[in-house]
Design an enzyme around this catalytic site. Structure first.
Site, PDB file in Angstrom:
ATOM      1  N   SER A   1      -5.839  13.940 -13.537  1.00 39.03           N
ATOM      2  CA  SER A   1      -5.933  15.394 -13.745  1.00 39.03           C
ATOM      3  C   SER A   1      -4.567  16.073 -13.632  1.00 39.03           C
ATOM      4  O   SER A   1      -4.384  17.189 -14.113  1.00 39.03           O
ATOM      5  CB  SER A   1      -6.912  16.019 -12.742  1.00 39.03           C
ATOM      6  OG  SER A   1      -6.496  15.794 -11.419  1.00 39.03           O
ATOM      7  N   GLY A   2      -3.641  15.406 -12.950  1.00 36.87           N
ATOM      8  CA  GLY A   2      -2.311  15.983 -12.823  1.00 36.87           C
ATOM      9  C   GLY A   2      -1.955  16.405 -11.405  1.00 36.87           C
ATOM     10  O   GLY A   2      -0.952  17.092 -11.193  1.00 36.87           O
ATOM     11  N   LYS A   3      -2.743  15.984 -10.427  1.00 37.79           N
ATOM     12  CA  LYS A   3      -2.501  16.369  -9.025  1.00 37.79           C
ATOM     13  C   LYS A   3      -1.089  16.002  -8.565  1.00 37.79           C
ATOM     14  O   LYS A   3      -0.363  16.834  -8.011  1.00 37.79           O
ATOM     15  CB  LYS A   3      -3.486  15.649  -8.081  1.00 37.79           C
ATOM     16  CG  LYS A   3      -4.937  16.000  -8.262  1.00 37.79           C
ATOM     17  CD  LYS A   3      -5.809  15.298  -7.237  1.00 37.79           C
ATOM     18  CE  LYS A   3      -5.783  13.776  -7.373  1.00 37.79           C
ATOM     19  NZ  LYS A   3      -6.248  13.280  -8.690  1.00 37.79           N
ATOM     20  N   SER A   4      -0.731  14.745  -8.793  1.00 38.87           N
ATOM     21  CA  SER A   4       0.565  14.285  -8.298  1.00 38.87           C
ATOM     22  C   SER A   4       1.708  14.951  -9.057  1.00 38.87           C
ATOM     23  O   SER A   4       2.721  15.337  -8.467  1.00 38.87           O
ATOM     24  CB  SER A   4       0.681  12.763  -8.405  1.00 38.87           C
ATOM     25  OG  SER A   4      -0.254  12.167  -7.518  1.00 38.87           O
TER      26      SER A   4
ATOM     27  N   SER B   1      -2.284  14.989  -2.332  1.00 46.37           N
ATOM     28  CA  SER B   1      -2.817  14.732  -3.674  1.00 46.37           C
ATOM     29  C   SER B   1      -3.744  13.530  -3.625  1.00 46.37           C
ATOM     30  O   SER B   1      -3.286  12.387  -3.715  1.00 46.37           O
ATOM     31  CB  SER B   1      -1.673  14.439  -4.655  1.00 46.37           C
ATOM     32  OG  SER B   1      -0.758  15.502  -4.706  1.00 46.37           O
TER      33      SER B   1
ATOM     34  N   GLY C   1      -8.930  16.675  -7.489  1.00 44.33           N
ATOM     35  CA  GLY C   1      -9.244  16.635  -8.917  1.00 44.33           C
ATOM     36  C   GLY C   1      -9.407  15.198  -9.364  1.00 44.33           C
ATOM     37  O   GLY C   1      -9.109  14.257  -8.606  1.00 44.33           O
ATOM     38  N   LEU C   2      -9.862  15.040 -10.584  1.00 48.04           N
ATOM     39  CA  LEU C   2     -10.110  13.705 -11.135  1.00 48.04           C
ATOM     40  C   LEU C   2      -8.834  12.867 -11.231  1.00 48.04           C
ATOM     41  O   LEU C   2      -7.729  13.412 -11.223  1.00 48.04           O
ATOM     42  CB  LEU C   2     -10.695  13.845 -12.552  1.00 48.04           C
ATOM     43  CG  LEU C   2     -12.086  14.474 -12.668  1.00 48.04           C
ATOM     44  CD1 LEU C   2     -12.371  14.822 -14.129  1.00 48.04           C
ATOM     45  CD2 LEU C   2     -13.148  13.509 -12.126  1.00 48.04           C
ATOM     46  N   SER C   3      -9.021  11.578 -11.337  1.00 46.69           N
ATOM     47  CA  SER C   3      -7.897  10.687 -11.619  1.00 46.69           C
ATOM     48  C   SER C   3      -7.296  11.095 -12.966  1.00 46.69           C
ATOM     49  O   SER C   3      -8.024  11.308 -13.938  1.00 46.69           O
ATOM     50  CB  SER C   3      -8.402   9.236 -11.694  1.00 46.69           C
ATOM     51  OG  SER C   3      -7.362   8.367 -12.059  1.00 46.69           O
TER      52      SER C   3
END
Lengths: 211, 211
Positions: free
Chosen positions: B48-51, B115, B44-46
């Site tokens: 976006s909440g992945k981490s 991530s 996902g985008l920087s």
């Protein structure tokens, strides 16, 4: 640009990116697993028995419910390090990457068993340093087998090829093996059975507070 | 010359190198751990909440006694991939190495949570392929957050810098993000809480027979 996505550790900041309170610690992980992670770095000549002892140790650990995993040429040279050759630079990078991956496994709580010739003390020391800097136990294990024995075993005919000049820069023949000076464990395969060797390493793990 | 040290699988050969009968299998490992390994590939985008979702998921899993581990820019870009920059080739190699390491973790029985923005479908597909070839489950997880929201969050001011032209090739601004076409899980962070997202992924792991 992945690392720019590193989450902030700020707590209470008004974005959900800041929701990192209570991140899992190494201690949480060790508690869940019942043991902490570490790296056992097996070093020795080709044919010395590193992989064989690594397999026996892995088996002994898994049977005790301890999560162990082996890193060796089998699972690394065909994948992560498939784009490396055998130049001095590539060999150094091979060991560097394996060292970094071992560190990640140790951080995850795994008893990591790496089996690579890793002939140079400098390269082994670098791997030790990255573990120590991360607060992770690193045990250098010297698999000590006289070269005559390794050459006699020669399971893949590599010594024969090296003697015939078909392989250049072969450790122990025309490239040096630097004997570990202060390994955490020293296994003399000409006087110890494989099971005794595995047991010795399990004891070393206990002595270092890992199990 | 590490891979030359690969142990033979021959059983009964008259050298102790051949002592590989009863090598630990993935099944032994899964039995010992109570679950099998896999890779959850969060893309996902920087911002976006992945981490953030990765941390929440890791916590939810570890608390259930499931060994999970996160791979992200934090623990990879400063170690294993410290010798990579941000050229297109280096970005591709960054994702390739992470994919190979994720595969090793999955093989070890770990629920691996990576991530990385990983904007290109081609790179994500390559990681999928190496998992599938190894018989390891790979779940692509699309962390779907509108770029307006990511840019508004902008926890590190990166979008601001990209808009000002201070960062070139920033995903979503002047470099494309290729939306996953058939992800195993699709998380819409504008309508789901972080906990709901983590729960959805735990359910996905159950649905795929991993837990």
């Amino acid at each position: 640009m992945s690392e720019t996505d590193k989450p902030t550790k700020t707590v209470g900041k008004a974005t959900n990116i800041a929701w990192h309170e209570g991140e899992i610690t190494r201690e949480d992980r060790a508690k869940a697993l019942g043991h902490s992670g570490c790296t056992l770095w097996l070093t020795g000549l080709s044919g010395s028995g590193k992989s064989t002892i690594g397999v026996a140790l892995e088996k002994a650990l898994i049977r005790r419910g301890i999560l162990a995993y082996r890193l060796d040429g089998d699972n690394v040279r065909h994948g992560l390090n498939a784009n490396l050759g055998f130049s001095p630079e590539d060999r150094e990078e091979n060991i560097r990457r394996v060292g970094e991956v071992a560190k990640l496994f140790a951080d995850a709580g795994v008893v990591t068993i790496s089996s690579f010739i890793s002939p140079y003390q400098r390269d082994r020391d670098k791997v030790r340093v990255i573990h120590e800097e991360a607060g992770l136990p690193f045990l250098e294990v010297f698999i000590d087998t006289p070269i005559e024995v390794c050459e006699q075993r020669d399971p893949k005919g590599l010594y024969k090829k090296a003697r015939a000049g078909e392989i250049k820069g072969f450790t122990g023949i025309d490239d040096p093996y630097e004997t570990p000076q202060r390994p955490e464990a020293h296994i003399k395969t000409d006087t110890q059975s494989i099971e005794e060797s595995a047991d010795q390493l399990v004891e070393a793990l206990r002595a270092h507070g890992i199990l």
